[in-house]
Design a protein around this motif. Structure first.
Motif, PDB file in Angstrom:
ATOM      1  N   SER A  98      53.378  25.486   6.267  1.00 61.94           N
ATOM      2  CA  SER A  98      54.596  25.149   5.525  1.00 61.94           C
ATOM      3  C   SER A  98      54.448  23.807   4.826  1.00 61.94           C
ATOM      4  O   SER A  98      54.805  23.646   3.655  1.00 61.94           O
ATOM      5  N   PHE A  99      53.891  22.829   5.530  1.00 67.25           N
ATOM      6  CA  PHE A  99      53.698  21.487   4.958  1.00 67.25           C
ATOM      7  C   PHE A  99      52.751  21.545   3.760  1.00 67.25           C
ATOM      8  O   PHE A  99      52.981  20.889   2.735  1.00 67.25           O
ATOM      9  N   LEU A 100      51.689  22.357   3.880  1.00 68.98           N
ATOM     10  CA  LEU A 100      50.730  22.489   2.779  1.00 68.98           C
ATOM     11  C   LEU A 100      51.366  23.155   1.559  1.00 68.98           C
ATOM     12  O   LEU A 100      50.963  22.887   0.414  1.00 68.98           O
ATOM     13  N   ASP A 101      52.345  24.024   1.786  1.00 67.31           N
ATOM     14  CA  ASP A 101      53.081  24.606   0.661  1.00 67.31           C
ATOM     15  C   ASP A 101      53.677  23.511  -0.220  1.00 67.31           C
ATOM     16  O   ASP A 101      53.660  23.589  -1.453  1.00 67.31           O
ATOM     17  N   PHE A 102      54.226  22.487   0.437  1.00 61.87           N
ATOM     18  CA  PHE A 102      54.921  21.419  -0.290  1.00 61.87           C
ATOM     19  C   PHE A 102      53.961  20.447  -0.979  1.00 61.87           C
ATOM     20  O   PHE A 102      54.218  20.034  -2.110  1.00 61.87           O
ATOM     21  N   ILE A 103      52.880  20.050  -0.295  1.00 67.32           N
ATOM     22  CA  ILE A 103      52.030  18.995  -0.863  1.00 67.32           C
ATOM     23  C   ILE A 103      50.768  19.532  -1.535  1.00 67.32           C
ATOM     24  O   ILE A 103      50.033  18.760  -2.159  1.00 67.32           O
ATOM     25  N   VAL A 104      50.511  20.852  -1.423  1.00 69.69           N
ATOM     26  CA  VAL A 104      49.329  21.423  -2.062  1.00 69.69           C
ATOM     27  C   VAL A 104      49.706  22.551  -3.024  1.00 69.69           C
ATOM     28  O   VAL A 104      49.378  22.503  -4.218  1.00 69.69           O
ATOM     29  N   THR A 105      50.407  23.585  -2.513  1.00 67.12           N
ATOM     30  CA  THR A 105      50.680  24.767  -3.330  1.00 67.12           C
ATOM     31  C   THR A 105      51.542  24.440  -4.547  1.00 67.12           C
ATOM     32  O   THR A 105      51.198  24.810  -5.686  1.00 67.12           O
TER      33      THR A 105
ATOM     34  N   LEU B 168      61.054  29.808  -5.211  1.00 70.30           N
ATOM     35  CA  LEU B 168      60.766  30.845  -4.216  1.00 70.30           C
ATOM     36  C   LEU B 168      60.058  30.254  -2.993  1.00 70.30           C
ATOM     37  O   LEU B 168      60.367  30.611  -1.851  1.00 70.30           O
ATOM     38  N   ILE B 169      59.119  29.337  -3.224  1.00 70.67           N
ATOM     39  CA  ILE B 169      58.422  28.682  -2.114  1.00 70.67           C
ATOM     40  C   ILE B 169      59.395  27.857  -1.279  1.00 70.67           C
ATOM     41  O   ILE B 169      59.372  27.891  -0.038  1.00 70.67           O
ATOM     42  N   LEU B 170      60.275  27.110  -1.946  1.00 69.83           N
ATOM     43  CA  LEU B 170      61.258  26.291  -1.236  1.00 69.83           C
ATOM     44  C   LEU B 170      62.202  27.158  -0.410  1.00 69.83           C
ATOM     45  O   LEU B 170      62.473  26.875   0.761  1.00 69.83           O
ATOM     46  N   LEU B 171      62.703  28.247  -1.022  1.00 69.38           N
ATOM     47  CA  LEU B 171      63.629  29.132  -0.307  1.00 69.38           C
ATOM     48  C   LEU B 171      62.951  29.805   0.881  1.00 69.38           C
ATOM     49  O   LEU B 171      63.559  29.977   1.944  1.00 69.38           O
TER      50      LEU B 171
END
Length: 352
Positions: A44-51, A19-22
Protein backbone atom coordinates in the motif's frame (compact mmCIF):
# COMPACT_ATOMS: atom_id res chain seq x y z
CA UNK A 1 9.83 26.75 -23.70
CA UNK A 2 7.37 24.26 -25.17
CA UNK A 3 5.15 22.22 -22.90
CA UNK A 4 2.37 20.11 -24.31
CA UNK A 5 0.33 18.15 -21.85
CA UNK A 6 -2.96 17.03 -23.34
CA UNK A 7 -6.18 17.11 -21.38
CA UNK A 8 -6.40 13.36 -22.00
CA UNK A 9 -3.11 12.79 -20.16
CA UNK A 10 -4.37 14.71 -17.14
CA UNK A 11 -7.71 12.89 -17.20
CA UNK A 12 -6.01 9.49 -17.26
CA UNK A 13 -3.63 10.45 -14.46
CA UNK A 14 -6.39 11.82 -12.22
CA UNK A 15 -8.62 8.80 -12.93
CA UNK A 16 -5.94 6.18 -12.24
CA UNK A 17 -4.55 8.00 -9.19
CA UNK A 18 -8.08 8.34 -7.78
CA UNK A 19 -8.71 4.62 -8.26
CA UNK A 20 -5.47 3.80 -6.41
CA UNK A 21 -6.38 6.17 -3.57
CA UNK A 22 -9.91 4.76 -3.26
CA UNK A 23 -8.61 1.17 -3.32
CA UNK A 24 -6.22 1.94 -0.47
CA UNK A 25 -8.85 3.82 1.54
CA UNK A 26 -11.18 0.81 1.19
CA UNK A 27 -8.38 -1.59 2.14
CA UNK A 28 -8.23 -0.26 5.71
CA UNK A 29 -11.96 0.31 6.16
CA UNK A 30 -13.61 -2.79 4.68
CA UNK A 31 -14.04 -5.72 7.01
CA UNK A 32 -13.35 -8.60 4.59
CA UNK A 33 -9.79 -7.32 3.89
CA UNK A 34 -8.81 -7.76 7.53
CA UNK A 35 -6.39 -8.60 9.03
CA UNK A 36 -3.82 -6.34 7.34
CA UNK A 37 -0.39 -7.98 7.17
CA UNK A 38 2.92 -6.03 7.11
CA UNK A 39 3.46 -7.00 3.46
CA UNK A 40 0.06 -5.56 2.52
CA UNK A 41 0.95 -2.32 4.30
CA UNK A 42 4.28 -2.11 2.44
CA UNK A 43 2.48 -2.71 -0.87
CA UNK A 44 0.00 0.00 0.00
CA UNK A 45 2.82 2.41 0.90
CA UNK A 46 4.58 1.69 -2.40
CA UNK A 47 1.35 2.55 -4.23
CA UNK A 48 1.64 6.08 -2.86
CA UNK A 49 5.38 6.76 -3.26
CA UNK A 50 6.14 4.62 -6.34
CA UNK A 51 3.06 3.71 -8.41
CA UNK A 52 1.40 7.15 -8.47
CA UNK A 53 4.70 8.99 -9.20
CA UNK A 54 5.39 6.51 -12.03
CA UNK A 55 1.97 7.32 -13.49
CA UNK A 56 2.80 11.01 -13.19
CA UNK A 57 6.10 10.43 -14.98
CA UNK A 58 4.67 8.54 -17.97
CA UNK A 59 1.46 10.59 -18.35
CA UNK A 60 2.63 14.10 -17.43
CA UNK A 61 6.37 14.54 -16.96
CA UNK A 62 8.13 12.39 -19.58
CA UNK A 63 9.48 14.38 -22.55
CA UNK A 64 7.73 17.50 -21.25
CA UNK A 65 9.23 18.45 -17.88
CA UNK A 66 12.46 18.03 -15.95
CA UNK A 67 12.70 14.89 -13.81
CA UNK A 68 12.89 17.16 -10.74
CA UNK A 69 9.12 17.64 -11.03
CA UNK A 70 8.73 14.02 -9.97
CA UNK A 71 9.74 14.96 -6.39
CA UNK A 72 6.52 16.86 -5.54
CA UNK A 73 4.49 13.80 -6.59
CA UNK A 74 6.60 11.57 -4.33
CA UNK A 75 6.20 14.00 -1.43
CA UNK A 76 2.45 14.26 -2.01
CA UNK A 77 2.29 10.45 -2.12
CA UNK A 78 3.99 10.20 1.27
CA UNK A 79 1.52 12.73 2.76
CA UNK A 80 -1.39 10.76 1.27
CA UNK A 81 0.00 7.52 2.76
CA UNK A 82 0.36 9.18 6.17
CA UNK A 83 -3.25 10.38 5.99
CA UNK A 84 -4.81 7.16 4.70
CA UNK A 85 -2.81 4.34 6.34
CA UNK A 86 -3.82 4.01 10.01
CA UNK A 87 -1.10 4.97 12.51
CA UNK A 88 -0.75 1.41 13.88
CA UNK A 89 0.19 0.11 10.42
CA UNK A 90 2.14 3.18 9.35
CA UNK A 91 4.51 3.30 12.33
CA UNK A 92 7.06 0.74 10.97
CA UNK A 93 7.25 2.74 7.71
CA UNK A 94 7.89 6.11 9.34
CA UNK A 95 11.68 5.78 8.90
CA UNK A 96 11.20 6.22 5.14
CA UNK A 97 10.23 9.83 5.75
CA UNK A 98 13.84 10.80 6.47
CA UNK A 99 14.97 9.72 3.01
CA UNK A 100 12.02 11.49 1.41
CA UNK A 101 12.61 14.61 3.49
CA UNK A 102 16.24 14.69 2.36
CA UNK A 103 15.22 14.48 -1.31
CA UNK A 104 12.44 17.04 -0.88
CA UNK A 105 14.82 19.27 1.10
CA UNK A 106 17.29 19.29 -1.79
CA UNK A 107 14.47 20.18 -4.18
CA UNK A 108 13.28 23.02 -1.92
CA UNK A 109 16.83 24.39 -1.51
CA UNK A 110 17.19 24.43 -5.29
CA UNK A 111 13.95 26.38 -5.66
CA UNK A 112 14.95 28.81 -2.88
CA UNK A 113 18.21 29.54 -4.72
CA UNK A 114 16.14 30.35 -7.82
CA UNK A 115 13.90 32.66 -5.77
CA UNK A 116 16.94 34.46 -4.30
CA UNK A 117 18.34 34.93 -7.80
CA UNK A 118 14.96 36.26 -8.91
CA UNK A 119 14.72 38.76 -6.04
CA UNK A 120 18.17 40.11 -6.88
CA UNK A 121 17.00 41.05 -10.38
CA UNK A 122 13.49 42.11 -9.39
CA UNK A 123 14.17 45.89 -9.64
CA UNK A 124 15.23 45.41 -13.27
CA UNK A 125 12.05 43.43 -13.96
CA UNK A 126 9.91 46.20 -12.43
CA UNK A 127 11.63 48.90 -14.51
CA UNK A 128 11.08 46.92 -17.73
CA UNK A 129 7.46 46.27 -16.75
CA UNK A 130 6.76 50.00 -16.30
CA UNK A 131 8.52 51.02 -19.52
CA UNK A 132 6.49 48.60 -21.70
CA UNK A 133 3.02 49.75 -20.66
CA UNK A 134 2.08 51.39 -23.97
CA UNK A 135 3.67 48.78 -26.23
CA UNK A 136 2.24 45.75 -24.36
CA UNK A 137 -1.26 46.55 -23.01
CA UNK A 138 -2.07 43.30 -21.19
CA UNK A 139 -0.73 42.75 -17.66
CA UNK A 140 0.24 39.09 -18.08
CA UNK A 141 2.02 39.69 -21.40
CA UNK A 142 3.91 42.66 -19.99
CA UNK A 143 4.90 40.68 -16.90
CA UNK A 144 6.09 37.74 -18.99
CA UNK A 145 8.10 40.00 -21.30
CA UNK A 146 9.69 41.73 -18.29
CA UNK A 147 10.79 38.47 -16.67
CA UNK A 148 12.06 36.90 -19.90
CA UNK A 149 14.12 40.03 -20.63
CA UNK A 150 16.21 39.32 -17.53
CA UNK A 151 15.83 35.54 -16.98
CA UNK A 152 16.10 32.40 -19.04
CA UNK A 153 12.75 30.66 -19.64
CA UNK A 154 11.95 27.93 -17.09
CA UNK A 155 8.89 26.09 -15.84
CA UNK A 156 9.27 27.76 -12.44
CA UNK A 157 9.26 31.20 -14.08
CA UNK A 158 6.10 30.52 -16.10
CA UNK A 159 4.31 29.21 -13.02
CA UNK A 160 5.34 32.33 -11.09
CA UNK A 161 4.09 34.61 -13.89
CA UNK A 162 0.76 32.77 -14.00
CA UNK A 163 0.30 32.92 -10.22
CA UNK A 164 1.07 36.65 -10.06
CA UNK A 165 -1.40 37.24 -12.91
CA UNK A 166 -4.15 35.24 -11.20
CA UNK A 167 -3.86 37.23 -7.99
CA UNK A 168 -3.50 40.56 -9.81
CA UNK A 169 -6.68 40.08 -11.83
CA UNK A 170 -8.66 38.57 -8.96
CA UNK A 171 -7.68 41.15 -6.30
CA UNK A 172 -6.33 44.35 -7.85
CA UNK A 173 -8.02 44.85 -11.24
CA UNK A 174 -11.59 45.62 -10.22
CA UNK A 175 -11.35 49.36 -10.89
CA UNK A 176 -9.21 49.02 -14.00
CA UNK A 177 -10.46 49.82 -17.48
CA UNK A 178 -9.24 48.31 -20.77
CA UNK A 179 -6.17 50.20 -21.99
CA UNK A 180 -5.10 49.80 -25.63
CA UNK A 181 -4.09 53.17 -27.04
CA UNK A 182 -2.32 51.91 -30.18
CA UNK A 183 -4.71 49.07 -31.02
CA UNK A 184 -8.18 48.56 -32.45
CA UNK A 185 -10.12 46.62 -29.78
CA UNK A 186 -12.95 44.10 -30.20
CA UNK A 187 -14.88 42.81 -27.20
CA UNK A 188 -15.93 39.15 -27.18
CA UNK A 189 -17.85 38.66 -23.91
CA UNK A 190 -20.78 41.10 -23.96
CA UNK A 191 -23.02 38.85 -26.08
CA UNK A 192 -22.10 35.66 -24.22
CA UNK A 193 -22.88 34.26 -20.79
CA UNK A 194 -19.24 33.66 -19.87
CA UNK A 195 -19.25 36.08 -16.91
CA UNK A 196 -22.61 34.76 -15.69
CA UNK A 197 -21.28 31.20 -16.01
CA UNK A 198 -18.22 31.99 -13.90
CA UNK A 199 -20.34 33.78 -11.28
CA UNK A 200 -22.62 30.74 -11.09
CA UNK A 201 -19.61 28.45 -10.63
CA UNK A 202 -18.29 30.75 -7.89
CA UNK A 203 -21.62 30.49 -6.03
CA UNK A 204 -21.61 26.70 -6.39
CA UNK A 205 -17.97 26.55 -5.26
CA UNK A 206 -18.67 28.58 -2.13
CA UNK A 207 -21.69 26.44 -1.18
CA UNK A 208 -19.79 23.21 -1.95
CA UNK A 209 -16.77 24.39 0.03
CA UNK A 210 -18.83 25.05 3.15
CA UNK A 211 -20.83 21.83 3.05
CA UNK A 212 -18.09 19.53 1.82
CA UNK A 213 -15.58 20.97 4.30
CA UNK A 214 -17.69 19.91 7.29
CA UNK A 215 -18.27 16.44 5.83
CA UNK A 216 -14.56 15.93 5.15
CA UNK A 217 -13.66 17.34 8.57
CA UNK A 218 -15.48 14.43 10.23
CA UNK A 219 -13.18 12.00 8.40
CA UNK A 220 -9.88 13.92 8.23
CA UNK A 221 -9.36 17.55 9.32
CA UNK A 222 -6.11 17.78 7.33
CA UNK A 223 -7.72 16.66 4.06
CA UNK A 224 -10.62 19.04 4.76
CA UNK A 225 -8.19 21.96 5.06
CA UNK A 226 -6.34 20.92 1.88
CA UNK A 227 -9.64 20.71 -0.03
CA UNK A 228 -10.66 24.12 1.33
CA UNK A 229 -7.37 25.70 0.18
CA UNK A 230 -7.83 24.18 -3.30
CA UNK A 231 -11.37 25.56 -3.49
CA UNK A 232 -10.22 29.02 -2.38
CA UNK A 233 -7.56 28.99 -5.10
CA UNK A 234 -10.26 27.96 -7.60
CA UNK A 235 -12.27 30.96 -6.44
CA UNK A 236 -9.34 33.30 -7.17
CA UNK A 237 -8.94 31.67 -10.59
CA UNK A 238 -12.60 32.28 -11.50
CA UNK A 239 -12.47 35.89 -10.30
CA UNK A 240 -9.30 36.41 -12.35
CA UNK A 241 -10.99 34.94 -15.42
CA UNK A 242 -13.94 37.35 -15.08
CA UNK A 243 -11.65 40.36 -14.84
CA UNK A 244 -9.29 39.25 -17.60
CA UNK A 245 -12.21 38.66 -19.98
CA UNK A 246 -13.37 42.21 -19.31
CA UNK A 247 -9.94 43.85 -19.51
CA UNK A 248 -8.40 41.88 -22.41
CA UNK A 249 -10.37 42.41 -25.65
CA UNK A 250 -9.02 41.13 -28.95
CA UNK A 251 -6.51 43.69 -30.26
CA UNK A 252 -5.55 44.54 -33.83
CA UNK A 253 -2.56 46.64 -34.89
CA UNK A 254 -0.91 47.24 -38.26
CA UNK A 255 1.32 44.20 -37.72
CA UNK A 256 -0.41 41.82 -35.29
CA UNK A 257 -3.69 40.35 -34.14
CA UNK A 258 -3.59 39.56 -30.41
CA UNK A 259 -6.21 37.16 -29.11
CA UNK A 260 -6.14 36.74 -25.33
CA UNK A 261 -9.17 34.93 -23.96
CA UNK A 262 -9.41 35.66 -20.26
CA UNK A 263 -6.38 34.51 -18.32
CA UNK A 264 -6.23 30.99 -19.72
CA UNK A 265 -5.04 31.28 -23.32
CA UNK A 266 -3.49 33.67 -25.79
CA UNK A 267 -2.06 33.84 -29.31
CA UNK A 268 -0.20 36.65 -31.07
CA UNK A 269 -0.64 36.41 -34.86
CA UNK A 270 1.55 38.40 -37.28
CA UNK A 271 -0.78 39.64 -40.04
CA UNK A 272 1.74 38.58 -42.69
CA UNK A 273 1.19 34.93 -41.64
CA UNK A 274 -2.58 34.99 -42.22
CA UNK A 275 -3.52 33.07 -45.35
CA UNK A 276 -7.26 33.70 -45.17
CA UNK A 277 -9.98 34.98 -42.85
CA UNK A 278 -13.61 34.14 -43.48
CA UNK A 279 -16.94 33.46 -41.85
CA UNK A 280 -17.12 29.97 -40.39
CA UNK A 281 -19.59 27.95 -42.48
CA UNK A 282 -18.69 24.33 -41.74
CA UNK A 283 -21.56 22.19 -40.46
CA UNK A 284 -19.81 18.82 -39.92
CA UNK A 285 -17.98 18.12 -36.62
CA UNK A 286 -14.21 18.48 -36.44
CA UNK A 287 -11.97 15.43 -36.15
CA UNK A 288 -9.52 14.95 -33.26
CA UNK A 289 -6.63 15.59 -35.64
CA UNK A 290 -8.16 18.89 -36.75
CA UNK A 291 -8.93 19.96 -33.18
CA UNK A 292 -5.28 19.35 -32.22
CA UNK A 293 -4.15 22.16 -34.53
CA UNK A 294 -6.94 24.66 -33.79
CA UNK A 295 -6.79 27.56 -31.32
CA UNK A 296 -10.33 28.09 -30.01
CA UNK A 297 -10.37 31.72 -28.89
CA UNK A 298 -14.01 31.72 -27.81
CA UNK A 299 -14.63 32.11 -24.06
CA UNK A 300 -16.46 29.44 -22.06
CA UNK A 301 -20.26 29.62 -22.13
CA UNK A 302 -23.30 27.69 -20.93
CA UNK A 303 -23.77 26.26 -24.43
CA UNK A 304 -20.84 25.87 -26.82
CA UNK A 305 -21.63 27.94 -29.91
CA UNK A 306 -20.18 27.45 -33.37
CA UNK A 307 -17.33 29.82 -34.28
CA UNK A 308 -18.23 32.93 -36.24
CA UNK A 309 -14.84 33.42 -37.89
CA UNK A 310 -12.07 31.12 -39.05
CA UNK A 311 -8.49 32.28 -39.63
CA UNK A 312 -6.15 30.04 -41.63
CA UNK A 313 -2.40 30.57 -41.23
CA UNK A 314 0.37 30.06 -43.78
CA UNK A 315 2.55 28.32 -41.18
CA UNK A 316 1.84 26.95 -37.68
CA UNK A 317 2.53 29.31 -34.77
CA UNK A 318 2.60 28.83 -31.02
CA UNK A 319 -0.39 29.52 -28.77
CA UNK A 320 0.22 30.08 -25.05
CA UNK A 321 -1.76 28.75 -22.11
CA UNK A 322 -1.60 29.15 -18.35
CA UNK A 323 1.56 27.92 -16.53
CA UNK A 324 3.69 28.02 -19.68
CA UNK A 325 1.85 25.33 -21.63
CA UNK A 326 1.94 25.82 -25.40
CA UNK A 327 0.47 24.35 -28.55
CA UNK A 328 1.30 24.68 -32.25
CA UNK A 329 -1.74 25.73 -34.29
CA UNK A 330 -2.49 26.61 -37.90
CA UNK A 331 -6.18 27.56 -37.56
CA UNK A 332 -7.95 29.97 -35.23
CA UNK A 333 -11.66 29.92 -34.40
CA UNK A 334 -13.26 32.85 -32.62
CA UNK A 335 -16.42 34.69 -31.72
CA UNK A 336 -16.70 38.46 -31.22
CA UNK A 337 -19.52 40.79 -30.24
CA UNK A 338 -19.44 42.48 -33.67
CA UNK A 339 -18.24 39.82 -36.15
CA UNK A 340 -18.92 41.85 -39.30
CA UNK A 341 -16.87 44.82 -38.09
CA UNK A 342 -14.05 42.51 -36.96
CA UNK A 343 -14.02 40.64 -40.28
CA UNK A 344 -13.99 43.78 -42.44
CA UNK A 345 -11.38 45.55 -40.30
CA UNK A 346 -9.03 42.55 -40.29
CA UNK A 347 -9.36 42.02 -44.05
CA UNK A 348 -8.58 45.69 -44.68
CA UNK A 349 -5.49 45.47 -42.45
CA UNK A 350 -4.24 42.38 -44.28
CA UNK A 351 -4.82 43.92 -47.72
CA UNK A 352 -3.11 47.17 -46.78
Amino acid sequence: MTLRISNQSWVWFVLLATLILLANVSLYRVEFTQPITPMITIGSFLDFIVTIPILAYFLIIRRRLSIKYLFPFIGAGYVAAWLIIPATYFQPLSAAKYILFAVEGAFIIFELVLIAFLLKRLPLVIDTFKSEKERIPFFKDRLENSFLTHFKPSKFLFILISEISVFYYSLFAWKKRPSHIHFKAFSYHKKTSTIALNIMIIHALIIESIGFHFLLHQWSPIIAIIALVINIYGLFMLLAEIQAVRLCPYLLSDQNLILQTGIMKKIDIPLKLILSVNEYTRSSPLSKQELASIFDAAPSDFIKEKPQIEIILKDPIQASYLYGMTKKVNTIHLRVDDPLLFLNTLKNKIES
